[in-house]
Motif scaffolding. Structure first.
Motif: not given
Length: 82
Positions: A59-82
């Motif tokens: 999912a983190a890969r998909r979130w990144r490709l979508r500008g850190w947006v998930g199915s329910t809105g903005p993804v939390s903790n982006v700096p940690l996922w990066e």
């Protein structure tokens, strides 16, 4: 958060002030820290965090490709996922 391993290593730490103090950030930081500490050889991460499992299994890969947006809105903790 805490890290435990079969070699009797146990680490407990707080989420740094740089990050929001949430269960998700603590669980993600524990995995990141464990991967840094045990950087050689085989490692198995065991967690009950659906957030960490979901992100780590694609999912983190998909979130990144979508500008850190998930199915329910903005993804939390982006700096940690990066």
């Amino acid at each position: 958060y805490g890290i435990f391993c079969e070699k009797q290593v146990s680490i407990a730490a707080f989420v740094p002030d740089d990050y929001r103090q949430t269960n998700n950030s603590a669980e993600l930081l524990a995995v990141i820290r464990a991967l840094r500490i045990f950087s050689t050889g085989d490692i198995a991460i065991c967690t009950d965090s659906q957030y960490v499992v979901l992100g780590a299994t694609g999912a983190a890969r998909r979130w990144r490709l979508r500008g850190w947006v998930g199915s329910t809105g903005p993804v939390s903790n982006v700096p940690l996922w990066e």
